[in-house]
Motif scaffolding. Structure first.
Motif, PDB file in Angstrom:
ATOM      1  N   LYS A 199       1.306  -1.362   0.213  1.00 53.10           N
ATOM      2  CA  LYS A 199      -0.194  -0.263   0.031  1.00 53.10           C
ATOM      3  C   LYS A 199       0.522   1.056  -0.095  1.00 53.10           C
ATOM      4  CE  LYS A 199      -4.199  -2.577   2.561  1.00 53.10           C
ATOM      5  NZ  LYS A 199      -4.526  -2.723   3.525  1.00 53.10           N
ATOM      6  N   VAL A 200       1.759   0.971   0.693  1.00 55.75           N
ATOM      7  CA  VAL A 200       2.940   2.555   0.985  1.00 55.75           C
ATOM      8  C   VAL A 200       4.063   1.937   0.517  1.00 55.75           C
ATOM      9  CG1 VAL A 200       3.915   4.033   2.792  1.00 55.75           C
ATOM     10  CG2 VAL A 200       1.625   3.482   2.846  1.00 55.75           C
ATOM     11  N   LEU A 201       4.811   2.827  -0.610  1.00 55.44           N
ATOM     12  CA  LEU A 201       6.702   2.082  -0.355  1.00 55.44           C
ATOM     13  C   LEU A 201       7.136   3.517   0.225  1.00 55.44           C
ATOM     14  CD1 LEU A 201       6.149   2.016  -4.665  1.00 55.44           C
ATOM     15  CD2 LEU A 201       6.246   0.220  -2.290  1.00 55.44           C
ATOM     16  N   LEU A 202       8.379   3.225   1.280  1.00 57.97           N
ATOM     17  CA  LEU A 202       9.389   4.565   1.289  1.00 57.97           C
ATOM     18  C   LEU A 202      10.854   4.172   0.923  1.00 57.97           C
ATOM     19  CD1 LEU A 202       9.559   5.928   4.418  1.00 57.97           C
ATOM     20  CD2 LEU A 202      10.024   3.486   5.343  1.00 57.97           C
ATOM     21  N   PRO A 203      10.924   4.313  -0.354  1.00 58.06           N
ATOM     22  CA  PRO A 203      12.382   4.616  -0.617  1.00 58.06           C
ATOM     23  C   PRO A 203      13.101   4.745   0.190  1.00 58.06           C
ATOM     24  CG  PRO A 203      10.882   6.396  -2.108  1.00 58.06           C
ATOM     25  CD  PRO A 203       9.893   5.924  -0.867  1.00 58.06           C
ATOM     26  N   TYR A 253      28.269   1.994  -7.109  1.00 59.69           N
ATOM     27  CA  TYR A 253      26.029   2.271  -7.253  1.00 59.69           C
ATOM     28  C   TYR A 253      26.186   3.657  -8.414  1.00 59.69           C
ATOM     29  CZ  TYR A 253      21.827   3.766  -5.859  1.00 59.69           C
ATOM     30  OH  TYR A 253      20.379   3.896  -6.435  1.00 59.69           O
ATOM     31  N   ILE A 254      25.331   3.461  -9.035  1.00 60.16           N
ATOM     32  CA  ILE A 254      25.654   4.606 -10.391  1.00 60.16           C
ATOM     33  C   ILE A 254      23.927   4.722 -10.301  1.00 60.16           C
ATOM     34  CG2 ILE A 254      25.372   5.556 -12.486  1.00 60.16           C
ATOM     35  CD1 ILE A 254      27.758   4.542 -13.080  1.00 60.16           C
ATOM     36  N   GLU A 255      23.276   6.205  -9.189  1.00 63.26           N
ATOM     37  CA  GLU A 255      21.643   6.358  -9.299  1.00 63.26           C
ATOM     38  C   GLU A 255      21.058   6.809 -10.787  1.00 63.26           C
ATOM     39  OE1 GLU A 255      20.702   8.327  -6.187  1.00 63.26           O
ATOM     40  OE2 GLU A 255      19.959   9.767  -7.636  1.00 63.26           O
ATOM     41  N   ALA A 256      19.575   5.911 -11.171  1.00 60.44           N
ATOM     42  CA  ALA A 256      19.063   5.983 -11.715  1.00 60.44           C
ATOM     43  C   ALA A 256      19.345   7.984 -11.855  1.00 60.44           C
ATOM     44  CB  ALA A 256      17.477   5.706 -12.035  1.00 60.44           C
ATOM     45  N   ASP A 257      18.389   8.643 -13.081  1.00 61.68           N
ATOM     46  CA  ASP A 257      17.683   9.727 -13.357  1.00 61.68           C
ATOM     47  C   ASP A 257      16.436   9.983 -12.866  1.00 61.68           C
ATOM     48  OD1 ASP A 257      20.260  10.631 -14.825  1.00 61.68           O
ATOM     49  OD2 ASP A 257      19.348   9.871 -16.953  1.00 61.68           O
ATOM     50  N   ALA A 270      11.568  10.505  -8.863  1.00 64.99           N
ATOM     51  CA  ALA A 270       9.765  10.569 -10.274  1.00 64.99           C
ATOM     52  C   ALA A 270       9.373   9.357 -10.932  1.00 64.99           C
ATOM     53  CB  ALA A 270      10.391  11.425 -10.774  1.00 64.99           C
ATOM     54  N   GLN A 271      10.630   8.314 -10.889  1.00 63.14           N
ATOM     55  CA  GLN A 271      10.618   6.994 -11.675  1.00 63.14           C
ATOM     56  C   GLN A 271       9.275   5.728 -10.432  1.00 63.14           C
ATOM     57  OE1 GLN A 271      13.503   4.588 -13.368  1.00 63.14           O
ATOM     58  NE2 GLN A 271      14.257   7.077 -13.701  1.00 63.14           N
ATOM     59  N   VAL A 272       9.944   6.220  -8.597  1.00 65.18           N
ATOM     60  CA  VAL A 272       9.294   5.124  -8.494  1.00 65.18           C
ATOM     61  C   VAL A 272       7.740   5.978  -8.253  1.00 65.18           C
ATOM     62  CG1 VAL A 272       9.508   5.970  -6.105  1.00 65.18           C
ATOM     63  CG2 VAL A 272       8.928   4.190  -5.616  1.00 65.18           C
ATOM     64  N   GLU A 273       7.643   7.346  -7.716  1.00 71.26           N
ATOM     65  CA  GLU A 273       6.039   8.233  -8.045  1.00 71.26           C
ATOM     66  C   GLU A 273       5.393   7.126  -9.516  1.00 71.26           C
ATOM     67  OE1 GLU A 273       7.292  12.295  -6.724  1.00 71.26           O
ATOM     68  OE2 GLU A 273       7.625  11.546  -4.561  1.00 71.26           O
ATOM     69  N   GLY A 274       5.345   7.539  -9.803  1.00 71.78           N
ATOM     70  CA  GLY A 274       4.905   7.512 -12.002  1.00 71.78           C
ATOM     71  C   GLY A 274       4.950   5.973 -11.330  1.00 71.78           C
ATOM     72  N   GLU A 297       0.848   4.497 -11.059  1.00 73.02           N
ATOM     73  CA  GLU A 297      -0.264   3.328 -11.519  1.00 73.02           C
ATOM     74  C   GLU A 297      -0.545   2.266 -11.091  1.00 73.02           C
ATOM     75  OE1 GLU A 297       2.310   2.519 -14.511  1.00 73.02           O
ATOM     76  OE2 GLU A 297       2.488   4.560 -15.652  1.00 73.02           O
ATOM     77  N   ALA A 298       0.032   1.959  -9.555  1.00 74.56           N
ATOM     78  CA  ALA A 298      -0.638   0.678  -8.762  1.00 74.56           C
ATOM     79  C   ALA A 298      -1.856   0.684  -8.099  1.00 74.56           C
ATOM     80  CB  ALA A 298       0.495  -0.309  -8.711  1.00 74.56           C
ATOM     81  N   GLY A 299      -1.672   2.610  -7.801  1.00 77.88           N
ATOM     82  CA  GLY A 299      -2.724   2.600  -6.666  1.00 77.88           C
ATOM     83  C   GLY A 299      -2.188   2.610  -5.107  1.00 77.88           C
ATOM     84  N   GLN A 300      -0.376   2.812  -5.947  1.00 78.36           N
ATOM     85  CA  GLN A 300       0.103   2.799  -4.448  1.00 78.36           C
ATOM     86  C   GLN A 300       0.551   4.320  -4.100  1.00 78.36           C
ATOM     87  OE1 GLN A 300       2.689  -0.023  -5.529  1.00 78.36           O
ATOM     88  NE2 GLN A 300       2.806  -1.165  -4.693  1.00 78.36           N
ATOM     89  N   ARG A 301       0.568   4.668  -3.072  1.00 78.31           N
ATOM     90  CA  ARG A 301       1.521   5.790  -2.181  1.00 78.31           C
ATOM     91  C   ARG A 301       3.194   5.819  -1.853  1.00 78.31           C
ATOM     92  NH1 ARG A 301       1.288   8.692   3.021  1.00 78.31           N
ATOM     93  NH2 ARG A 301       0.536   7.316   4.283  1.00 78.31           N
ATOM     94  N   VAL A 302       3.718   6.933  -2.433  1.00 82.63           N
ATOM     95  CA  VAL A 302       4.810   6.892  -1.664  1.00 82.63           C
ATOM     96  C   VAL A 302       5.185   7.811  -1.023  1.00 82.63           C
ATOM     97  CG1 VAL A 302       7.402   7.610  -3.042  1.00 82.63           C
ATOM     98  CG2 VAL A 302       5.764   6.543  -4.476  1.00 82.63           C
ATOM     99  N   VAL A 303       5.856   7.668   0.295  1.00 78.49           N
ATOM    100  CA  VAL A 303       6.481   8.328   1.191  1.00 78.49           C
ATOM    101  C   VAL A 303       7.715   8.602   1.292  1.00 78.49           C
ATOM    102  CG1 VAL A 303       6.224   8.630   3.923  1.00 78.49           C
ATOM    103  CG2 VAL A 303       4.224   7.161   3.155  1.00 78.49           C
TER     104      VAL A 303
END
Length: 57
Positions: A6-10, A22-26, A30-34, A38-44
């Motif tokens: 239900k909730v994602l916590l990056p 480690y090389i971070e994605a651009d 924004a990528q995880v929030e998008g 789409e999946a109906g999940q909330r990002v905190v």
């Protein structure tokens, strides 16, 4: 495949500079929030020192 959460916590993002390990994605947030939207999940996202109580969500 979906995480079915239900909730994602990056936790690991905001790395400055490049390393051989480690090389971070651009724009990772924004990528995880998008994808979460789409999946109906909330990002905190938390600031350093902030906490999140998953039992209250």
């Amino acid at each position: 495949m979906s995480l079915q959460a239900k909730v994602l916590l990056p936790l690991h993002y905001g790395v400055k500079g490049e390393t051989v390990v480690y090389i971070e994605a651009d724009d990772p947030l924004a990528q995880v929030e998008g994808r979460a939207a789409e999946a109906g999940q909330r990002v905190v996202t938390l600031e350093p020192g902030q906490t999140f109580d998953a039992s209250r969500d």
